[in-house]
Design an enzyme around this catalytic site. Structure first.
Site, mmCIF file in Angstrom:
data_model
loop_
_atom_site.group_PDB
_atom_site.id
_atom_site.type_symbol
_atom_site.label_atom_id
_atom_site.label_comp_id
_atom_site.label_asym_id
_atom_site.label_seq_id
_atom_site.Cartn_x
_atom_site.Cartn_y
_atom_site.Cartn_z
ATOM 1 N N PHE A 9 0.827 -1.206 0.000
ATOM 2 C CA PHE A 9 0.000 0.000 0.000
ATOM 3 C C PHE A 9 0.860 1.253 0.000
ATOM 4 C CE2 PHE A 9 -2.592 -3.199 2.131
ATOM 5 C CZ PHE A 9 -3.869 -2.993 1.603
ATOM 6 N N ASP A 10 0.466 2.219 -0.800
ATOM 7 C CA ASP A 10 0.959 3.566 -0.568
ATOM 8 C C ASP A 10 0.288 4.044 0.719
ATOM 9 O OD1 ASP A 10 2.171 6.153 -1.244
ATOM 10 O OD2 ASP A 10 0.110 6.783 -1.583
ATOM 11 N N LEU A 11 0.794 5.118 1.314
ATOM 12 C CA LEU A 11 0.243 5.573 2.588
ATOM 13 C C LEU A 11 -0.657 6.795 2.415
ATOM 14 C CD1 LEU A 11 0.189 5.008 5.612
ATOM 15 C CD2 LEU A 11 2.256 6.407 5.845
ATOM 16 N N ASP A 12 -0.070 7.930 2.075
ATOM 17 C CA ASP A 12 -0.853 9.160 1.933
ATOM 18 C C ASP A 12 -1.774 9.088 0.725
ATOM 19 O OD1 ASP A 12 0.130 10.808 4.079
ATOM 20 O OD2 ASP A 12 2.032 10.878 3.022
ATOM 21 N N ASP A 164 -2.783 5.637 -4.922
ATOM 22 C CA ASP A 164 -3.668 6.719 -5.359
ATOM 23 C C ASP A 164 -3.028 7.621 -6.390
ATOM 24 O OD1 ASP A 164 -2.998 9.638 -3.625
ATOM 25 O OD2 ASP A 164 -1.885 7.817 -3.232
#
Length: 213
Positions: A9-12, A164
């Site tokens: 996963f990306d975070l932000d 995202d």
């Protein structure tokens, strides 16, 4: 075991709704130091990239100073402005109980990334956190993804990257993983579609179905 054995996963902008904080931090730096405004529509294209690179593009030679100002502001306002996106906790918890290996691949520095994970008590679900300091080459190159896969001991074809930003998708595709772009991104959907992700998801819980399919 099913095809998807690990999810990165990306975070932000993917797990953490930190868009308002990021924009406010950028605008604080631009207005207080450079006395300039950059429209939100342009600033979002800096999201998901290493902060120093983005700041150097805005003000060549002053990147390090601007990064320090940005981080001072962001640290001060982090806990009050960051939220968890809907269904994140329940989905991450479920994937963890299903035995799926979970990782974070972020352009953030480790200290700030861990602060966000700990704030919402999801840090214990992740087997690896790849932060800015862990690689010398960053998204959209594949190096951070490959580093995460090595740590998880998972083949690229058995991993899914959820992000995202176009930088997430391009990086993961170069590493050979499946990809899922999220529609709650602040990037225009057509920008994400142009990177040709494997999946486009409208809710975090859709990952459960993908793992079970």
């Amino acid at each position: 075991m099913g095809k998807i054995q690990a999810i990165l996963f990306d975070l932000d902008g993917t797990l953490l709704d930190s868009n308002d904080l990021i924009l406010a931090s950028f605008q604080h730096v631009l207005q207080s130091k450079l006395k300039k405004d950059i429209p939100r529509e342009k600033l979002i294209f800096s999201f998901g990239r290493p902060l120093l690179e983005a700041m150097e593009e805005i003000a060549p030679g002053e990147g390090e100073l601007l990064v320090n100002l940005y981080r001072e502001f962001a640290q001060l306002h982090h806990d009050e402005m960051v939220k968890l996106f809907p269904e994140v906790f329940s989905t991450i918890e479920k994937l963890h109980t299903m035995g799926i290996k979970l990782g974070i691949v972020t352009s953030k520095i480790r200290q700030t990334a861990l602060r966000g994970l700990e704030l919402f008590k999801i840090d214990g679900f992740f087997d690896v956190v790849v932060a800015y300091e862990d690689t010398t080459i960053h998204k959209p190159k594949p190096d951070p993804m490959l580093f995460a896969l090595e740590k998880l001991v998972v083949k690229a074809e058995n991993a899914l990257m959820v992000g995202d930003s176009p930088h997430d998708i391009v990086s993961a595709k170069a590493a050979g993983t499946m990809t899922a772009a999220v529609t709650w991104s602040c990037f225009p959907l057509e920008v994400l579609k142009a990177t040709e992700p494997t999946y486009i998801i409208n809710s975090m819980s859709e990952l459960i179905k993908l793992v079970n399919s």
